[in-house]
Motif scaffolding. Structure first.
Motif, PDB file in Angstrom:
ATOM      1  N   ILE A  20       0.831  -1.083  -0.105  1.00  0.00           N
ATOM      2  CA  ILE A  20       0.075   0.036  -0.128  1.00  0.00           C
ATOM      3  C   ILE A  20       0.868   1.212  -0.049  1.00  0.00           C
ATOM      4  O   ILE A  20       2.059   1.215   0.646  1.00  0.00           O
ATOM      5  CB  ILE A  20      -0.785  -0.030   1.279  1.00  0.00           C
ATOM      6  CG1 ILE A  20      -2.002   1.033   0.991  1.00  0.00           C
ATOM      7  CG2 ILE A  20      -0.175   0.126   2.433  1.00  0.00           C
ATOM      8  CD1 ILE A  20      -3.061   0.888   2.127  1.00  0.00           C
TER       9      ILE A  20
ATOM     10  N   LEU B 190      -2.793   0.147  -4.300  1.00  0.00           N
ATOM     11  CA  LEU B 190      -2.458  -1.105  -3.624  1.00  0.00           C
ATOM     12  C   LEU B 190      -1.963  -1.698  -5.117  1.00  0.00           C
ATOM     13  O   LEU B 190      -2.218  -1.819  -5.966  1.00  0.00           O
ATOM     14  CB  LEU B 190      -3.848  -1.784  -3.382  1.00  0.00           C
ATOM     15  CG  LEU B 190      -3.478  -3.335  -3.284  1.00  0.00           C
ATOM     16  CD1 LEU B 190      -2.841  -3.498  -1.815  1.00  0.00           C
ATOM     17  CD2 LEU B 190      -4.971  -4.065  -2.862  1.00  0.00           C
TER      18      LEU B 190
ATOM     19  N   CYS C 258     -11.618  -0.264  -0.505  1.00  0.00           N
ATOM     20  CA  CYS C 258     -10.629   0.646   0.157  1.00  0.00           C
ATOM     21  C   CYS C 258     -11.444   1.048   1.451  1.00  0.00           C
ATOM     22  O   CYS C 258     -12.810   1.325   1.236  1.00  0.00           O
ATOM     23  CB  CYS C 258      -9.793   1.784  -0.518  1.00  0.00           C
ATOM     24  SG  CYS C 258     -10.930   3.084  -1.283  1.00  0.00           S
TER      25      CYS C 258
END
Length: 121
Positions: A67, A78, A93
């Motif tokens: 991340i 990501l 998310c």
């Protein structure tokens, strides 16, 4: 109120890579802890990786996933490498207003709608 929108999902072959994005509107992400979760059909939502508001702390249950955040762009990413068919899921998310990421979905107040990732064998 923070609105989150994921993008970048799609179909990829096993062994390939994909980068997902999560862009926020409504509030700046700079003070939020962010995380990625995923949910496969018939399974519970699973924590993937998280990062604190300043990027100093991150936790990952998937060594192949990373991340990162660009607070200037109000976006979190990501990066997924060496993808496997078992990584197939809807990826979400999430944001929370405290400083450290956790692996518990209920700790996050804000969620995106999710983006589908399908890994073919």
């Amino acid at each position: 109120q923070v609105q989150l929108v994921e993008s970048g999902g799609g179909l990829v072959q096993a062994g390939g890579s994909l980068r997902l994005s999560c862009t926020a509107s409504g509030r700046t992400l700079s003070s939020y802890t962010m995380a990625w979760f995923r949910q496969a059909p018939g399974k519970e939502r699973e924590f993937v990786v998280g990062v604190s508001w300043n990027g100093a702390n991150s936790a990952s249950v998937k060594g192949r996933f990373t991340i990162s955040r660009d607070n200037a762009k109000n976006t979190v990413y990501l990066q997924m490498n060496s993808l496997k068919p078992e990584d197939t899921a809807v990826y979400f998310c999430a944001a929370r207003e405290t400083r450290l990421p956790t692996s518990v979905p209920g700790d996050y107040a804000y969620w995106g709608q999710g983006t589908q990732v399908t890994v073919s064998s």
